[in-house]
Every structure is written in structure tokens, then in C-alpha cells.
Scaffold this active site. Structure first.
Site, short mmCIF file in Angstrom:
data_model
loop_
_atom_site.label_atom_id
_atom_site.label_comp_id
_atom_site.label_asym_id
_atom_site.label_seq_id
_atom_site.Cartn_x
_atom_site.Cartn_y
_atom_site.Cartn_z
N ASP A 147 9.43 4.55 12.88
CA ASP A 147 10.51 3.45 13.63
C ASP A 147 11.89 3.19 13.13
O ASP A 147 12.66 3.48 13.83
CB ASP A 147 9.61 2.15 13.86
CG ASP A 147 8.87 2.00 12.67
OD1 ASP A 147 9.18 2.49 11.46
OD2 ASP A 147 8.08 0.91 12.61
N ASP A 177 1.46 5.00 1.50
CA ASP A 177 1.07 6.19 2.41
C ASP A 177 1.90 7.64 1.70
O ASP A 177 2.74 7.71 1.38
CB ASP A 177 1.81 5.81 3.88
CG ASP A 177 1.01 4.37 4.15
OD1 ASP A 177 -0.01 4.25 4.03
OD2 ASP A 177 1.90 3.83 5.11
N ASP A 224 0.74 -1.40 0.06
CA ASP A 224 -0.10 0.00 0.07
C ASP A 224 0.80 1.01 -0.07
O ASP A 224 2.16 1.21 0.33
CB ASP A 224 -0.77 -0.02 1.23
CG ASP A 224 -0.17 -0.47 2.50
OD1 ASP A 224 0.96 0.03 2.75
OD2 ASP A 224 -0.73 -0.91 3.22
#
Ligand code: ATP
Ligand code: MG
Length: 478
Positions: A183, A106, A104
Site C-alpha cells: 500500500d 512479517d 509483529d
């Protein structure tokens, strides 16, 4: 009161300056702004070209623009036209650099969620813990998030628990702040489809090329902020073949308990991603090696110690991995029904021993297993209903006489129930002959199918049934 008012004025000013960041930078102020930017992130200065990041040109990274989703391109274009910054970010950039097709896309922007929402007709605001916008183009959804700032700053809407876990994370910031709170270095790359540049704030490009998964900042602090990052480290390294860097790895074993603090529904989402990554077997092995599996699926560790339970779970995961890697879908209900099956068997046996009949004992066991599971990892209701159907069908496969097998074939979940039965046979729990019989029975037609039926071997039941009219025969499994 006055402080609140000033805060509000200051916030709206910084939001405006953010919104025009890409167009209003005066080059003569660059040096001044850079020093302000690094000295105090709380003052959200207009972003500099490249924002002090490494800029990687197309000739180096060679990302093929054709692999980008049209929806992602339309989203960044729409934002650029309205004067905002917009980048494709996170997993998609990482996957493209690893020559993988992103799952996907983002987008990160300096527009606020409301501004994004106003800009795209088919979009909706979502999330509470982390507010963002879903922009829809055809059947594709692009997740657009506003650059996040540090939660340690007082302004905005952020909340941190006693253990340091971030509960709400809605403080907006600059792209520099945003990169800092992601992260792993590999996940903090910003690709601008217009210029085809990749902005790299934490040497993620070099890490990806070296096959390293490295936490940004101090790993202990980052895991305390969000313990799910430990699971993400395991999942991403298994899926992408990246090695977890030593300091990123080191605190995991001693911080595993922090996962107990994470809301069960979030743990479920993460475990679902892990099990449906196409690398479930490796991921589970890594979770066990790092002692992270305790408490995620209660009893899973016990089951994995038993030869047959382990065999069953491994076969289920292998099946799922093969399906995903072949581009097929995998049903989460089926997978979780498998993962908890041997726990079910134990609970079922206990209820039978305490004098319950077969089916009531099964239903008691189902409810118990799901309830005990929910304390740690809440399986969504939409999955538990199907799991129960798959389990409840199992005793019916052992009845091969009369009309019952025909009725079972018409069950809406027959296929899942049958696949589950085959796994039970292949793992050694049931004789292979039973699974083979059902395969042949389902494929046979007319007379041949009827000829396969077995004589009713349950004399007690037959006697009872003989006393009633045939139409009133209760179905044992209902
Ligand atoms: P996947 O391929 O599974 O989608 P992903 O890295 O894209 O992996 P997402 O959950 O889609 O995972 O998250 C998108 C991006 O958001 C990540 O790449 C990362 O930059 C950031 N992110 C996600 N979860 C966290 C987290 N727990 N802490 C910090 N940053 C996160
Ligand atoms: Mg993603």
C-alpha cells in the site's frame, strides 16, 4: 486445453527459476534481464541483485539488529540456507526506522507457501484470499508471504470484483511486483538481516524520514482495489504521526462509499486494529474528519452528536489508549460494549415504552443492536457474548439491597461490568455516588459490607417475594 498445459509448464518453470533466483543470476545477462523485467512483469525473470531498488546500507539506516525478533531471524536464516530469498518487510521495517518497537514481524520470500511449510516443522498454511504461512517459534508467530505479482495478469489465482476490488490475491511474482502491490511507500521496504541492507523500491525511506505516508501508484485505483486502504491510511498516520500526502488524501472523501463493499468481518478486523492502536481517539477524529465513519459503526455518528453519548465514547477510547500505551491489554468486548452503549439505551427505552419489562426489554435491545451492527461490521461471536454479559449486568448494579449485591460480586465478568458502570457514572449518565458505593462495597469486608446494604426500596417486589419461600427468589437479572 493445450493453452492450460503450456500455462502450467510455464508457471512451474517460473516458480523454479524464482526459487533459485538468488543463486543463479549470471552477471553478463544483467542488463538484458533488467530490460525484460521492466518491460514485462508477467515473465518472472530471476531477480537481480538489488532488483533495481535503492540499497540502503546499515551505516545509513542504523537499524539495531538487537531489536529484531529471534523468530524473524530464524525464519529468514532458514529460508536463506535453503537457497531462497527472504526479507523482513512491511510494518516492522517501517517501525524500526521510526524508532518504534514493531508489533509483529512479517517475512517475504520467493519460496511458495508449500515450500515454506515444508521447510519449517512448526508451520501452517493459512488464508484463502491471501495464502500465507505462519511459522511458529516458541510463542511467537512469523507471517511468511510469497512475493505477490500483479492481479491484473491472467495466470495464477486472482479475482477482481466489478468495482475493481481484489477478492483473491494469490498470483506469485518477483520482489519488484511484490513491492508494487504494497500500500504505502513506507510499507514497501525489505530488510535483509544477513546483509543488513534495506531495499527501497518506492522511496519509502525518504518518505519515512520526511514524515509522509504516500500511496504507491494511483491512489484512486489502489483504494478501488481495496477500500480498507483508506482506513489504513487514517490509522497509520494517526499511530505513527505521519502526514498523509496530498494526492493520497484527495480521493478518500469521495470514495468513502466503497467501504460498503468490504466484507463486514474484514471491516471489523481493521476497526479493531484502529481502536487498539493506542491512538483510538485521534483515529476516530480523523475518520470523522474524512467522512469515513459513516456506516462503520451505524449510529456512532449520531451518538457522537449527543453530549453524553460523545462523552461516554471519548472516555472509553481514552481509557483504552491509556491502557495500550502503558503496555496493558485492552478487552475488545469492553470497548465495543462502550461504543454501542448509547445505541443500546435508545433501543432499550423503546422496548420499555412499548410495555416490555426491564430485563426482557434489555435483551431485545441487545439482540437488535448487535444484529443491525453485523450488516456493516461483523463483531466476532466471541466478543458479542461478553458484550451482552457486560450490558446485562448493568441493571443489577442498581440493586443494592438483600443478597443481590453479593451475588453480583461473584459474577465472572464483574470487573468488566464494574468498570463499565464507572464510565457510565463519570460520563454523567448515573450519579457518581453509585459507582463509589460499589467501589466501597467491593473493598469492604464482613460486617462492614453487610452494613452498607440498602433497605429494599421496591415495595411491590418485596410483597411478591414475601409470598414465596426465600430460596425460590428469582434473580431479576437472570
Ligand atoms: P501494523 O503496525 O498495524 O501491523 P502493518 O503495515 O504492518 O501495520 P499489516 O496488516 O501487518 O500492517 O500488513 C503488513 C504489510 O502488508 C504492510 O506493511 C503492507 O506492506 C502490506 N499490506 C497490508 N495490508 C495491505 C493492503 N490492504 N494493501 C496493500 N498492502 C497491504
Ligand atoms: Mg504488521
Amino acid at each position: 486445453m493445450i493453452k492450460k498445459l503450456l500455462d502450467r509448464i510455464f508457471n512451474s518453470k517460473s516458480a523454479k527459476s524464482l526459487a533459485h533466483a538468488s543463486t543463479t543470476v549470471n552477471p553478463t545477462h544483467k542488463a538484458q534481464q533488467r530490460s525484460k523485467l521492466t518491460a514485462n512483469h508477467a515473465h518472472k525473470q530471476p531477480d537481480l541483485p538489488h532488483h533495481g531498488a535503492l540499497s540502503i546500507a546499515h551505516k545509513t539506516h542504523k537499524i539495531d539488529r538487537n531489536l529484531l525478533s529471534n523468530a524473524a531471524l530464524k525464519t529468514t536464516e532458514g529460508l536463506h540456507k535453503a537457497g531462497f530469498e527472504a526479507y523482513i518487510v512491511g510494518g516492522a521495517v517501517r517501525d524500526l526506522l521510526l524508532n518504534r518497537t514493531p508489533k509483529d514481524f512479517d517475512v517475504a520470500t520467493n519460496a511458495t507457501p508449500e515450500q515454506v511449510n515444508r521447510l519449517f516443522r512448526r508451520s501452517r498454511l493459512i488464508g484463502k484470499r491471501f495464502r500465507l504461512v505462519h511459522v511458529l517459534f516458541g510463542d511467537e508467530t512469523i507471517e511468511v508471504s510469497t512475493f505477490r505479482g500483479s492481479h491484473l495478469e491472467a495466470e495464477g489465482d486472482a479475482k477482481v470484483s466489478d468495482s475493481g476490488r481484489i477478492i483473491r490475491d494469490n498470483v506469485f511474482g518477483s520482489i519488484v511486483d511484490d513491492a508494487l502491490r504494497r500500500d504505502f511507500t513506507a510499507n514497501a521496504l525489505y530488510y535483509n538481516p544477513a546483509s543488513q541492507e534495506v531495499l527501497d523500491f518506492h522511496n519509502g525511506y525518504a518518505d519515512i524520514k520526511a514524515g509522509i505516508l504516500r500511496m504507491i501508484g494511483k491512489p484512486e485505483t489502489r483504494y478501488a482495489e481495496d477500500p480498507v486502504r483508506m482506513l489504513r491510511a487514517v490509522r497509520l498516520s494517526a499511530k505513527l504521526g505521519l502526514k498523509i500526502e496530498a494526492q493520497t488524501q484527495a480521493p478518500i472523501a469521495k470514495m468513502a462509499d466503497y467501504l460498503a463493499d468490504v466484507p463486514p468481518s474484514r471491516l471489523f478486523d481493521e476497526m479493531l486494529k484502529l481502536f487498539l492502536s493506542g491512538h483510538a481517539m485521534q483515529s476516530l477524529a480523523a475518520l470523522r474528519a474524512q467522512q469515513l465513519h459513516h456506516g462503520l459503526l451505524p449510529m456512532l455518528d449520531v451518538m457522537l452528536e449527543q453530549a453524553m453519548g460523545k462523552r461516554f465514547i471519548m472516555m472509553a477510547l481514552q481509557n483504552t489508549d491509556q491502557r495500550i500505551l502503558a503496555g496493558k491489554s485492552a478487552n475488545p468486548s469492553f470497548l465495543f460494549a462502550c461504543l454501542l452503549w448509547h445505541e443500546m439505551i435508545v433501543a432499550w427505552e423503546l422496548h420499555k415504552k412499548s410495555g416490555q419489562h426491564l430485563m426482557p426489554a434489555l435483551h431485545l435491545a441487545m439482540n437488535e443492536v448487535i444484529a443491525s451492527q453485523a450488516e456493516k461490521l461483523a463483531i466476532h461471536n466471541r466478543y458479542t457474548a461478553t458484550m451482552k454479559e457486560i450490558w446485562a449486568m448493568q441493571p443489577r448494579f442498581e440493586q443494592r439491597a438483600g443478597k443481590r449485591p453479593f451475588a453480583l460480586l461473584t459474577h465472572p465478568r464483574y470487573r468488566a461490568g464494574y468498570d463499565f458502570l464507572l464510565l457510565r457514572c463519570e460520563s454523567g449518565e448515573l450519579p457518581m455516588e453509585l459507582g463509589e458505593w460499589w467501589t466501597a462495597f467491593a473493598n469492604a469486608e464482613g460486617e462492614a459490607r453487610s452494613a452498607m446494604l440498602m433497605a429494599d426500596s421496591a415495595p411491590k417486589k418485596r410483597r411478591r417475594r414475601n409470598r414465596k419461600k426465600p430460596s425460590a427468589t428469582p434473580n431479576v437479572a437472570d
